[in-house]
Design a protein around this motif. Structure first.
Motif, short mmCIF file in Angstrom:
data_model
loop_
_atom_site.label_atom_id
_atom_site.label_comp_id
_atom_site.label_asym_id
_atom_site.label_seq_id
_atom_site.Cartn_x
_atom_site.Cartn_y
_atom_site.Cartn_z
N ASP A 1 0.81 -1.22 0.00
CA ASP A 1 0.00 0.00 0.00
C ASP A 1 0.84 1.27 0.00
O ASP A 1 0.51 2.26 -0.64
CB ASP A 1 -0.91 0.05 1.24
N ILE A 2 1.92 1.25 0.78
CA ILE A 2 2.69 2.50 0.93
C ILE A 2 3.82 2.59 -0.09
O ILE A 2 4.66 3.47 -0.04
CB ILE A 2 3.26 2.66 2.35
N GLY A 3 3.87 1.61 -1.01
CA GLY A 3 4.86 1.68 -2.07
C GLY A 3 6.27 1.29 -1.65
O GLY A 3 7.24 1.62 -2.34
N TYR A 4 6.39 0.56 -0.53
CA TYR A 4 7.73 0.17 -0.05
C TYR A 4 8.37 -0.84 -0.99
O TYR A 4 9.60 -0.94 -1.05
CB TYR A 4 7.61 -0.41 1.37
N TYR A 5 7.56 -1.62 -1.71
CA TYR A 5 8.12 -2.68 -2.55
C TYR A 5 8.64 -2.17 -3.89
O TYR A 5 9.29 -2.90 -4.63
CB TYR A 5 7.05 -3.76 -2.82
N GLU A 6 8.31 -0.91 -4.23
CA GLU A 6 8.75 -0.42 -5.53
C GLU A 6 10.27 -0.47 -5.67
O GLU A 6 11.00 -0.05 -4.76
CB GLU A 6 8.28 1.04 -5.71
N ARG B 1 12.12 -2.85 -5.20
CA ARG B 1 12.74 -3.77 -4.24
C ARG B 1 12.23 -5.18 -4.49
O ARG B 1 11.16 -5.37 -5.07
CB ARG B 1 12.39 -3.37 -2.81
N ASN B 2 13.00 -6.18 -4.02
CA ASN B 2 12.58 -7.57 -4.13
C ASN B 2 11.64 -7.89 -2.95
O ASN B 2 12.07 -8.29 -1.87
CB ASN B 2 13.83 -8.47 -4.08
N GLY B 3 10.34 -7.65 -3.20
CA GLY B 3 9.35 -7.76 -2.13
C GLY B 3 9.30 -9.14 -1.49
O GLY B 3 9.18 -9.26 -0.28
N GLU B 4 9.45 -10.17 -2.33
CA GLU B 4 9.35 -11.52 -1.80
C GLU B 4 10.47 -11.80 -0.79
O GLU B 4 10.24 -12.34 0.29
CB GLU B 4 9.44 -12.51 -2.96
N ARG B 5 11.66 -11.38 -1.16
CA ARG B 5 12.81 -11.62 -0.30
C ARG B 5 12.68 -10.82 1.02
O ARG B 5 12.92 -11.34 2.11
CB ARG B 5 14.09 -11.19 -1.02
N LEU B 6 12.25 -9.57 0.91
CA LEU B 6 12.06 -8.73 2.10
C LEU B 6 11.04 -9.35 3.04
O LEU B 6 11.26 -9.43 4.26
CB LEU B 6 11.57 -7.34 1.69
N MET B 7 9.94 -9.82 2.46
CA MET B 7 8.88 -10.39 3.29
C MET B 7 9.35 -11.67 3.97
O MET B 7 8.99 -11.94 5.11
CB MET B 7 7.63 -10.64 2.43
N ARG B 8 10.21 -12.43 3.26
CA ARG B 8 10.74 -13.67 3.86
C ARG B 8 11.59 -13.33 5.10
O ARG B 8 11.49 -13.96 6.14
CB ARG B 8 11.56 -14.42 2.82
N ARG B 9 12.42 -12.29 4.97
CA ARG B 9 13.26 -11.88 6.10
C ARG B 9 12.39 -11.44 7.28
O ARG B 9 12.65 -11.77 8.44
CB ARG B 9 14.20 -10.73 5.70
N LEU B 10 11.37 -10.66 6.98
CA LEU B 10 10.51 -10.15 8.05
C LEU B 10 9.73 -11.29 8.72
O LEU B 10 9.57 -11.31 9.93
CB LEU B 10 9.55 -9.09 7.50
N ARG B 11 9.28 -12.24 7.89
CA ARG B 11 8.54 -13.38 8.44
C ARG B 11 9.44 -14.17 9.40
O ARG B 11 9.03 -14.58 10.48
CB ARG B 11 8.02 -14.27 7.30
N THR B 12 10.69 -14.37 9.00
CA THR B 12 11.66 -15.09 9.86
C THR B 12 11.84 -14.36 11.19
O THR B 12 11.84 -14.97 12.26
CB THR B 12 13.02 -15.21 9.14
N LEU B 13 12.01 -13.05 11.11
CA LEU B 13 12.17 -12.25 12.33
C LEU B 13 10.96 -12.44 13.25
O LEU B 13 11.13 -12.72 14.44
CB LEU B 13 12.32 -10.76 11.95
#
Lengths: 254, 254
Positions: free
Chosen positions: B201-206, B208-220
């Protein structure tokens, strides 16, 4: 056996006393630390420091007091620390993980070995750690004890926590063991055979179930973990018994 | 959660102080015992007892001093005991088995549970246990520690040994834990989905590799063992972010 050395990584584990009131406790805590191989003491706003009373109670651990780092805030004592354990015995409305020294220590030792800085944080003698101090830590550690009388004093708590740490370093007490050679199975069997013969020689088996008796005795001597030297002493005793028994035989035959 | 009770079998474990010189140490030892649920104190030829100094240092454990059994010889203190542990830190030319508190304690607890009488025997502050005293015991127990500075005082040794005993009773610190409900896997996943949507929604993925970022955050967030309440707070935060983002969208569209 050579004395083992205190592992170097214990240098990465510091004890932090937050606002200690009694200089005697600072000294006793230093002594407790040194007995368990720790050397780095941080004092946050100590009421009285340095002091002759602390030196007296530190006994041979005055060097820890001389190198103690005195700071104004807990934050300064923890700035380069990755894991800070708040020692507390009160129920806290905090969701920081709570564990015992035994549960926490393996992680602390592993991190210190890896070069991370670890802190054990102890509060004031009367008030313990404030909520603000606890929130600067990322572990809560509670020493288990009598729920009806949990009155561990500051230095005692330092002693228990550092003992627990030291016990996970792998440095053991083998070097204090007396050197003694355990008897082998053959040596124990040789002794049991000798005992069996002696009991027969002196007529102990008459009207008794010799096999059963010898089984009981064999079990006893197997359980006792006989030493080679003890077998020598026992066999000397048996020899003397046999000698006396045969002298008797001789007399009777005369 | 209810406070656990001190197990009854601890009554079968006594602390024996042989020829203590300083009344303060008797008091501190009593306090150490009581914090770990022990109650039976035997004093062999104490230099000064009773004394006001002992009472002061015993703090809330004066009852142990009042019920202490004073005897003239170690033999009297041990007459009904099956296992007597001599606490010692010196190398002894004795073939009595030497072990650490942690190695010895399971056996002591098992015997006390079975109703046998167990004794922990501590020597004089300066001289320790005499050879004659040690020989009246059937175990040698050595607290591991810094081989270069092993200067545990009497009450500290009592504290460490009784802590070790208590830690094998199974009474834990769960009752001190704050009540907190861990989030389930579905709740964590629900939050991660909400986070993912918000980041989009806030355009953070533009760019950027959204999938990889989300994987890191999910692990955290999986590692953090989220509580239900924390998820509520975090989702409230995400909702507010989305609200602000959509308001922006609205403005831009005007």
């Amino acid at each position: 056996m050579k004395k083992p050395e205190v592992p170097d990584f214990l240098k990465n584990i510091r004890v932090v006393l937050a606002r200690p009131s009694h200089p005697g406790n600072i000294g006793s805590a230093a002594r407790a630390m040194k007995t368990m191989g720790l050397s780095r003491l941080y004092l946050v706003e100590p009421k009285t420091f340095p002091s002759p009373e602390a030196d007296t109670l530190a006994s041979g651990a005055v060097d820890l007091l001389q190198h103690a780092v005195v700071v104004n805030t807990l934050a300064e004592a923890l700035s380069d620390v990755t894991v800070a354990c708040a020692l507390t015995s009160r129920r806290r409305e905090l969701t920081t993980p709570l564990s015992t020294p035994r549960q926490t220590t393996p992680e602390l030792v592993a991190r210190a070995r890896d070069g991370e800085q670890v802190a054990l944080v102890f509060g004031n003698e009367t008030f313990g750690l404030s909520i603000d101090e606890v929130e600067q830590c990322n572990r809560l550690v509670t020493i288990p004890g009598n729920p009806e009388y949990f009155s561990l004093n500051l230095a005692m708590a330092v002693q228990v926590m550092t003992y627990e740490l030291f016990s996970h370093t792998g440095v053991d007490v083998d070097y204090l063991r007396a050197e003694a050679e355990s008897a082998t199975r053959d040596e124990v069997e040789g002794f049991c055979g000798h005992l069996d013969q002696t009991l027969a020689d002196i007529g102990y088996y008459e009207r008794r179930n010799g096999e059963r008796l010898m089984r009981r005795l064999r079990t006893l001597f197997n359980r006792a973990h006989l030493l080679r030297e003890e077998i020598d002493i026992l066999r000397g005793f048996l020899k003397q018994v046999q000698r006396v028994a045969h002298r008797d035989d001789g007399r009777r035959q005369q």
